[in-house]
Design an enzyme around this catalytic site. Sequence first.
Site, PDB file in Angstrom:
ATOM      1  CG  ASN A 162     -23.476 -43.292  -6.847  1.00 12.27           C
ATOM      2  OD1 ASN A 162     -23.215 -42.932  -5.698  1.00 12.27           O
ATOM      3  ND2 ASN A 162     -24.622 -43.856  -7.185  1.00 12.27           N
TER       4      ASN A 162
ATOM      5  CE  LYS B 183     -24.194 -47.626  -6.844  1.00 11.49           C
ATOM      6  NZ  LYS B 183     -24.904 -48.729  -7.407  1.00 11.49           N
TER       7      LYS B 183
ATOM      8  CG  HIS C 178     -28.859 -44.032  -8.004  1.00 12.12           C
ATOM      9  ND1 HIS C 178     -29.173 -45.331  -7.658  1.00 12.12           N
ATOM     10  CD2 HIS C 178     -27.730 -44.095  -8.747  1.00 12.12           C
ATOM     11  CE1 HIS C 178     -28.263 -46.138  -8.181  1.00 12.12           C
ATOM     12  NE2 HIS C 178     -27.381 -45.415  -8.847  1.00 12.12           N
TER      13      HIS C 178
ATOM     14  CD  GLU D 291     -28.081 -48.408  -5.876  1.00 16.10           C
ATOM     15  OE1 GLU D 291     -27.449 -47.584  -5.185  1.00 16.10           O
ATOM     16  OE2 GLU D 291     -27.538 -49.168  -6.695  1.00 16.10           O
TER      17      GLU D 291
ATOM     18  CD  GLU E 226     -27.207 -44.856 -13.251  1.00 15.07           C
ATOM     19  OE1 GLU E 226     -25.999 -45.066 -13.288  1.00 15.07           O
ATOM     20  OE2 GLU E 226     -27.846 -44.761 -12.189  1.00 15.07           O
TER      21      GLU E 226
ATOM     22  N   GLY F  99     -25.144 -52.641 -11.114  1.00 14.30           N
ATOM     23  CA  GLY F  99     -24.498 -53.547 -10.168  1.00 14.30           C
ATOM     24  C   GLY F  99     -24.717 -55.018 -10.464  1.00 14.30           C
TER      25      GLY F  99
ATOM     26  CB  SER G   5     -22.722 -53.424 -15.443  1.00 14.65           C
ATOM     27  OG  SER G   5     -23.527 -53.913 -14.373  1.00 14.65           O
TER      28      SER G   5
HETATM   29  C1  PEP Z   1     -24.843 -46.685 -10.401  1.00 16.84           C
HETATM   30  O1  PEP Z   1     -24.939 -46.908  -9.217  1.00 16.84           O
HETATM   31  O2  PEP Z   1     -25.272 -45.609 -10.844  1.00 16.84           O
HETATM   32  C2  PEP Z   1     -24.218 -47.679 -11.245  1.00 16.84           C
HETATM   33  C3  PEP Z   1     -24.252 -47.505 -12.531  1.00 16.84           C
HETATM   34  O3  PEP Z   1     -23.631 -48.752 -10.619  1.00 16.84           O
HETATM   35  P1  PEP Z   1     -22.693 -49.878 -11.311  1.00 16.84           P
HETATM   36  O4  PEP Z   1     -21.718 -49.149 -12.177  1.00 16.84           O
HETATM   37  O5  PEP Z   1     -22.036 -50.563 -10.168  1.00 16.84           O
HETATM   38  O6  PEP Z   1     -23.593 -50.748 -12.096  1.00 16.84           O
END
Ligand code: PEP
Length: 247
Positions: free
Chosen positions: A9, A11, A93, A95, A163, A169, A207
């Site tokens: 992703n 973003k 997601h 976010e 997630e 992040g 992460s």
């Molecule tokens: C995500 O945005 O779905 C995500 C898992 O980000 P990151 O891998 O940067 O934690």
Amino acid sequence: MRRKLAAGNWKMNGTHAALTEVEALMAAYPDPSVDLLICPPATLLSSMTERAANHPLEIGGQDVHFNTSGAHTGEISADMLADAGASYVIVGHSERRTDNAEDDALIQSKAAAAQDRGLITVICIGETLAQRDAGETLAVLSDQLTQSLPAGSTADNTVIAYEPVWAIGTGKVPTNAQIGEAHAHVRAHVAQGFETGDGMRILYGGSVKGSNAAEIFAIPDVDGALVGGASLKAADFGAIIDALIVA
Ligand code: PEP
């Protein structure tokens, strides 16, 4: 048998200059034994799908509107995503849940619109740190699954991404036991609620990087990863793909 999936992703990152990363990824994995997906910003969808035309790399959107067309300034319909060559789309997601106040009902309607248009939906769920600390994680996941998966969800049109919001992040990763507990819970829920729920892929996201991917992929019912930051560079994403291939 569930085919593993490494999904990136991007973003709100990447201009056309970043397409070299996708070219490098395709060159490194000409015939991957796992599914590969990149969800770039909408401005790169067409260019990326053109470049991936002769490669199994799948391209997806990061969001979709629940209506098929109309007066919705700034939005993208499932038909537009498909027209740009996308075969997947992420919905729900964290976010978007946070930045755009998206709730489960809205996410369900977006997923239904995407599924109706033939897109595979990656439906994101996950608890906040406050919810985990309060011991509510499994109940939160159950509620999100019940309320955000359309009735027509199948192993073919739906991927679940677990997630934990606090792991995205941040560099913080749940323990293997916590990931295992959550994935087993999600598996039981979808296996009970959907005819082909046993075949639905459940990704872990939060992460993931080359250095922790192998141990995460060894956890039962982890069928791959949804990766943010570490999907932007072919070398970083490649380290995760390598771990998935041998898992
Ligand atoms: C995500 O945005 O779905 C995500 C898992 O980000 P990151 O891998 O940067 O934690």
